[in-house]
Design an enzyme around this catalytic site. Structure first.
Site, PDB file in Angstrom:
ATOM      1  N   PRO A   1      91.561  -1.348  -3.744  1.00 20.49           N
ATOM      2  CG  PRO A   1      90.526   0.038  -5.382  1.00 20.49           C
ATOM      3  CD  PRO A   1      91.153  -0.871  -5.266  1.00 20.49           C
TER       4      PRO A   1
ATOM      5  N   GLY B   1      87.997 -11.299  -5.846  1.00 19.31           N
ATOM      6  CA  GLY B   1      87.095 -12.259  -5.231  1.00 19.31           C
ATOM      7  C   GLY B   1      87.639 -13.284  -4.706  1.00 19.31           C
ATOM      8  CG  ASP B   2      85.616 -15.651  -2.355  1.00 14.24           C
ATOM      9  OD1 ASP B   2      85.605 -14.548  -1.374  1.00 14.24           O
ATOM     10  OD2 ASP B   2      84.984 -16.313  -2.628  1.00 14.24           O
TER      11      ASP B   2
ATOM     12  CB  ALA C   1      85.472   1.864   0.779  1.00 12.56           C
TER      13      ALA C   1
ATOM     14  CB  CYS D   1      80.782   0.797  -5.538  1.00 17.35           C
ATOM     15  SG  CYS D   1      80.296   1.017  -3.724  1.00 17.35           S
TER      16      CYS D   1
ATOM     17  CE  LYS E   1      86.813  -4.939  -8.454  1.00 17.99           C
ATOM     18  NZ  LYS E   1      86.914  -4.426  -7.040  1.00 17.99           N
TER      19      LYS E   1
ATOM     20  NE  ARG F   1      85.675  -9.612   1.090  1.00 22.22           N
ATOM     21  CZ  ARG F   1      84.610 -10.856   1.311  1.00 22.22           C
ATOM     22  NH1 ARG F   1      83.929 -10.865   2.408  1.00 22.22           N
ATOM     23  NH2 ARG F   1      84.619 -11.700   0.088  1.00 22.22           N
TER      24      ARG F   1
END
Length: 324
Positions: free
Chosen positions: A19, A204-205, A21, A103, A142, A228
């Protein structure tokens, strides 16, 4: 391809879309599904906003039938509001509920939510037990590696979650103070994996098949959460799955395939948000989809001036001409 089992939920792939944001709307999720994402999440939902039946937040709960299986991530720290939110969410067809204790945004942590809960494992445990009692389907959490470099307690928090009845742990391998900079702490993820019996999914990455394979081999995790790495690159899912299957990696998308996908993304966004809002959303995707391509600076500048669907499609045509 190996599968992933979270409680009663059998997933056909251990590669999940996180997810994000401000990003994970229906259009983005459906585009990622076209290229291999087997499980998606709607955007993170604030418990107070949804328990107050905020109109904008309720709209985020809507998802297409083909966008399944699908999860929802809940943010909050006050049990009464969290339970009210669960009541609202239960009316929608979600397959999994994830609780956010990761977060790192300052205003979130100031409220004692998100990653701030990593500093209060006992309080976090009480919240998770309440959610387990209220939510009839698989519940996950998470987390991050910790609050800061001096308090990386992912393994201990994972045990708290397992003891509360949580059925899987998603771990972003950075601490709160790192935000999204610096190195991912794979050792912290490996320690959490060793500490619990429930699945551990690493984040992560994860930018490519190579990154996913290294994460799994180094940490022993049960799956990866792509965040990402999917921005402007929905093809990352088919690449990772090929890599995990030991198959040759597919070639990178051609400029034409990128532009066709960008156009399809635009159409989905217009259907979801209306033309005006969709164009505002899609401007940023131009840079993501065409990252590293020729004339990208000029293209981004032009994208920032686009105001209508017709202008956007004209920009796509111009990009196609420049690439020839």
């Amino acid at each position: 391809m190996r599968s992933l089992k979270i409680g009663t939920l059998d997933l056909p792939s251990p590669v999940l879309l996180a997810p994000l944001a401000g990003i994970s709307d229906s259009a983005f999720r459906l585009i990622c599904r076209r290229f291999g994402a087997r499980f998606t999440f709607v955007e993170m939902i604030n418990a107070r906003a949804i328990s107050h039946k905020n109109k904008k937040t309720k709209k985020m709960l809507v998802h297409a039938d083909e966008d399944s299986p699908i999860g929802i991530q809940l943010l909050g720290a006050e049990i009464p509001y969290l339970l009210k939110a669960v009541d609202v969410i239960a009316a929608h067809d979600f397959d999994l509920l994830d609780f956010n204790a990761a977060c790192p945004v300052r205003k979130v942590c100031r409220r004692g939510e998100g990653a701030a809960l990593l500093k209060e494992p006992a309080k976090l445990g009480k919240i998770l037990k309440a959610l387990v009692r209220a939510w009839p389907k698989p519940l996950t959490i998470k987390i991050r590696s910790g609050w800061d470099a001096a308090s990386r307690n992912a393994a201990a928090v994972a045990r708290v979650a397992e003891d509360a009845g949580v059925q899987a742990v998603f771990i972003h391998g950075r601490d709160k103070t790192q935000l999204y900079t610096g190195s991912v702490d794979m050792q912290a993820i490996a320690q959490a994996k060793e500490a619990v019996r429930i699945p551990v999914i690493a984040s992560g990455d994860i930018w490519s098949a190579g990154h996913a394979q290294r994460m799994i081999e180094t940490t022993g995790c049960d799956g990866v959460l792509v965040a990402r790495g999917a921005l402007g690159n929905p093809w990352v899912f088919r690449e990772i799955e090929a890599g995990l299957d030991g198959q040759p990696l597919p070639p990178p998308p051609s400029v034409e395939e990128i532009l066709e996908t960008l156009t399809a993304h635009l159409e989905l966004s217009v259907c979801e948000h209306g033309e005006k809002d969709a164009i505002a959303i899609m401007r940023k995707y131009v840079g993501w989809y065409l990252k590293g391509k020729k004339h990208i600076r000029c293209i981004r500048q032009k994208a920032n001036t686009v105001k209508t669907k017709t202008e956007f499609l004209r920009l796509v045509a111009d990009i196609r001409s420049l690439s020839k």
